[in-house]
Design an enzyme around this catalytic site. Structure first.
Site, mmCIF file in Angstrom:
data_model
loop_
_atom_site.group_PDB
_atom_site.id
_atom_site.type_symbol
_atom_site.label_atom_id
_atom_site.label_comp_id
_atom_site.label_asym_id
_atom_site.label_seq_id
_atom_site.Cartn_x
_atom_site.Cartn_y
_atom_site.Cartn_z
ATOM 1 N N ARG A 68 -49.091 5.069 40.665
ATOM 2 C CA ARG A 68 -50.473 5.119 40.163
ATOM 3 C C ARG A 68 -50.699 6.029 38.970
ATOM 4 O O ARG A 68 -51.845 6.416 38.707
ATOM 5 C CB ARG A 68 -51.406 5.510 41.295
ATOM 6 C CG ARG A 68 -51.337 4.609 42.527
ATOM 7 C CD ARG A 68 -51.739 3.185 42.235
ATOM 8 N NE ARG A 68 -52.033 2.464 43.492
ATOM 9 C CZ ARG A 68 -52.431 1.211 43.533
ATOM 10 N NH1 ARG A 68 -52.587 0.521 42.399
ATOM 11 N NH2 ARG A 68 -52.664 0.628 44.687
ATOM 12 N N ASP A 300 -44.977 -5.454 46.385
ATOM 13 C CA ASP A 300 -46.358 -5.150 45.987
ATOM 14 C C ASP A 300 -46.797 -3.815 46.609
ATOM 15 O O ASP A 300 -47.935 -3.677 47.041
ATOM 16 C CB ASP A 300 -47.317 -6.285 46.358
ATOM 17 C CG ASP A 300 -48.637 -6.206 45.594
ATOM 18 O OD1 ASP A 300 -48.820 -5.277 44.773
ATOM 19 O OD2 ASP A 300 -49.496 -7.078 45.818
ATOM 20 N N HIS A 304 -52.847 3.580 48.513
ATOM 21 C CA HIS A 304 -54.195 4.116 48.313
ATOM 22 C C HIS A 304 -54.320 5.356 49.200
ATOM 23 O O HIS A 304 -53.470 5.588 50.055
ATOM 24 C CB HIS A 304 -55.252 3.082 48.713
ATOM 25 C CG HIS A 304 -55.280 1.869 47.840
ATOM 26 N ND1 HIS A 304 -55.727 1.884 46.551
ATOM 27 C CD2 HIS A 304 -54.898 0.591 48.079
ATOM 28 C CE1 HIS A 304 -55.631 0.665 46.022
ATOM 29 N NE2 HIS A 304 -55.116 -0.143 46.929
ATOM 30 N N GLY A 319 -54.305 -3.372 49.389
ATOM 31 C CA GLY A 319 -52.955 -2.927 49.084
ATOM 32 C C GLY A 319 -52.333 -2.189 50.258
ATOM 33 O O GLY A 319 -52.992 -1.416 50.955
HETATM 34 O O1 DOR Z 1 -53.335 -5.728 47.281
HETATM 35 C C1 DOR Z 1 -53.280 -5.509 46.081
HETATM 36 N N1 DOR Z 1 -53.226 -4.263 45.588
HETATM 37 N N2 DOR Z 1 -53.322 -6.552 45.250
HETATM 38 C C2 DOR Z 1 -53.421 -6.394 43.920
HETATM 39 O O2 DOR Z 1 -53.473 -7.370 43.231
HETATM 40 C C3 DOR Z 1 -53.545 -5.059 43.342
HETATM 41 C C4 DOR Z 1 -52.967 -4.029 44.219
HETATM 42 C C5 DOR Z 1 -53.389 -2.647 43.842
HETATM 43 O O3 DOR Z 1 -53.261 -2.278 42.678
HETATM 44 O O4 DOR Z 1 -53.804 -1.894 44.737
HETATM 45 ZN ZN ZN Z 2 -51.221 -8.679 42.209
#
Ligand code: DOR
Ligand code: ZN
Length: 418
Positions: A68, A300, A304, A319
């Site tokens: 991030r 992916d 957070h 996410g």
């Molecule tokens: O679940 C997700 N998190 N999908 C996304 O497209 C973006 C990602 C994020 O950046 O948290």
């Molecule tokens: Zn994505």
């Protein structure tokens, strides 16, 4: 001059090299794989590690992570993200550009590259955006950015306008770049299957026409798999990835729907975009892996803060983290169950992304000493509180699995050891 302490000899392992397993020792010297042979005799200055019964792969690759920085250091830093990668057996990861500032020029990308240089303990090769400010309008200067990036992506959002994507594809073709597309059509119902596959269908046809390298991010629906299968059959340079969660979970598995004791954080653990789908989608993704339509596994990894993930399924940010669980979850749920071979799993997590994105690297003499060692036998319970990542929200918490990474070596140095 060779200094002492920079040679590591792994003895007795099972190496996955050039598509097959061989029983062999492997020696790293000065950051390079210097010898692959049986019964290498240890010398005085070598660090010798007995890995009898363990499996060695070239370093895993994740072409879809979210570290991030710059912009959101409270969720993950490049240091914590790369530590999580090392624990998962990854030596090369590619962060997506939904950052502040978004890497859309040499200047903004430079901010991210400086942070990577200062913090990364594995190779971190970012994606630049497809469009300026990731806003879906003007396309970035791909020729200028190409030397520093894995490819181009507006991940987090789909490119809504076909004409913009067409222009990006033409530029990608002219510069031999790869586009990695988050497909999500905002004119379709939010999170519907059609919101994903309509854009995959649109892009697959354009990519075939233009002849550019086009990769679809986090495919989750059966229709997307079929669109990609067709494009491949027509000879297009179209590829795609899916993630461990889409291969093992469906909406009906959500703990927040099934367990009266579930908390708001349990809801958050199942919240991601695209969302979990249905059983026939999960089966279509596995069939897509089996027939070569789906060639890449990417996590992916999207950390957070605990607060952002503790607002229930509907209100938590989207996410989940994945770097520290991907290999064991896939080994346990796909390989141990006989649905795919171990060879196939390493292809999905190492060989194929290296080939498709042009990263190179292989378990062979003369290559960079980037490898991961796995224990396929001992069982363990996934405990998200122990993650190196700052993100702890995962639907795999508490799962009983096998296949943990016991050691990761990057440029000949141990970057993770259990
Ligand atoms: O679940 C997700 N998190 N999908 C996304 O497209 C973006 C990602 C994020 O950046 O948290
Ligand atoms: Zn994505």
């Amino acid at each position: 001059m060779a200094m002492s302490g920079n040679r590591i000899l792994l003895k007795g392992g099972r190496l996955f090299a050039q598509g097959k397993f061989i029983d062999s020792d492997i020696l790293f010297s000065d950051g390079i794989i210097s010898r692959i042979a049986q019964d290498i005799v240890p010398e005085g200055d070598m660090k010798v590690v007995d890995i009898t019964g363990r499996v060695v792969s070239y370093g895993l690759v994740d072409v879809h992570v979210h570290f991030r920085e710059p912009g959101f250091s409270a969720k993950e830093t490049i240091a914590t993200g790369s530590a999580a990668a090392a624990r998962g057996g990854y030596t090369l990861v590619c962060p997506m550009p939904n950052l502040k500032p978004a890497p859309d020029s040499l200047e903004t990308l430079g901010v991210q590259l400086d942070l990577i240089k200062a913090q990364a303990t594995v190779d971190v090769l970012p994606f630049a955006t497809i469009t300026q400010r990731r806003a879906g309008g003007a396309v970035v200067d791909m020729a200028a950015l190409k030397p520093y990036v894995a490819g181009f992506s507006d991940d987090g959002s789909g490119v809504q306008t076909a004409e913009v994507m067409r222009e990006a594809m033409k530029l990608a073709k002219a510069n031999d770049c790869i586009i990695s597309a988050h497909c999500e059509d905002m004119d379709e119902p939010p999170f519907s299957a059609s919101s994903e596959y309509r854009q995959v269908e649109r892009d697959a046809i354009m990519a075939a026409e233009i002849g550019c390298r086009y990769h679809v991010c986090h495919v989750s629906t059966k229709e997307s798999v079929e669109a990609i299968r067709k494009a491949k059959a027509a000879g297009a340079s179209v590829t795609c990835e899916t993630g461990p969660h889409y291969l093992t979970l469906i909406q009906a598995d959500r703990v927040d729907l099934n367990d009266p004791a579930a908390t708001l954080a349990d809801g958050g653990r199942f919240r991601m975009n695209p969302p979990l789908r249905e059983a026939d989608d999960r089966e279509a993704l596995i069939a897509g892996i089996q027939d070569g339509t789906v060639e890449v596994l990417a996590t992916d990894h999207a950390p957070h803060t605990a607060d952002e993930k503790s607002r229930g399924y509907d209100n938590s940010l989207m996410g989940i983290v994945g770097l520290e669980t991907a290999f064991p979850v896939m080994y346990t749920k796909l390989v141990k169950t006989g649905r795919i071979s171990l060879e196939k799993l390493f292809e999905l997590m190492c060989d194929n992304p290296r080939r498709i994105f042009g990263f190179g690297g292989a378990l062979a003499e003369g290559q960079k000493a980037d490898v991961a060692v796995f224990d396929l036998d001992s069982e363990f319970t996934i405990d998200s509180s122990k993650f190196a990542s700052m993100g702890h929200s995962t639907p795999f918490d508490g799962w009983q699995v096998q296949g943990h990474c016991v050691m990761t070596i990057k440029d000949g140095k141990v970057v993770y050891s259990e």
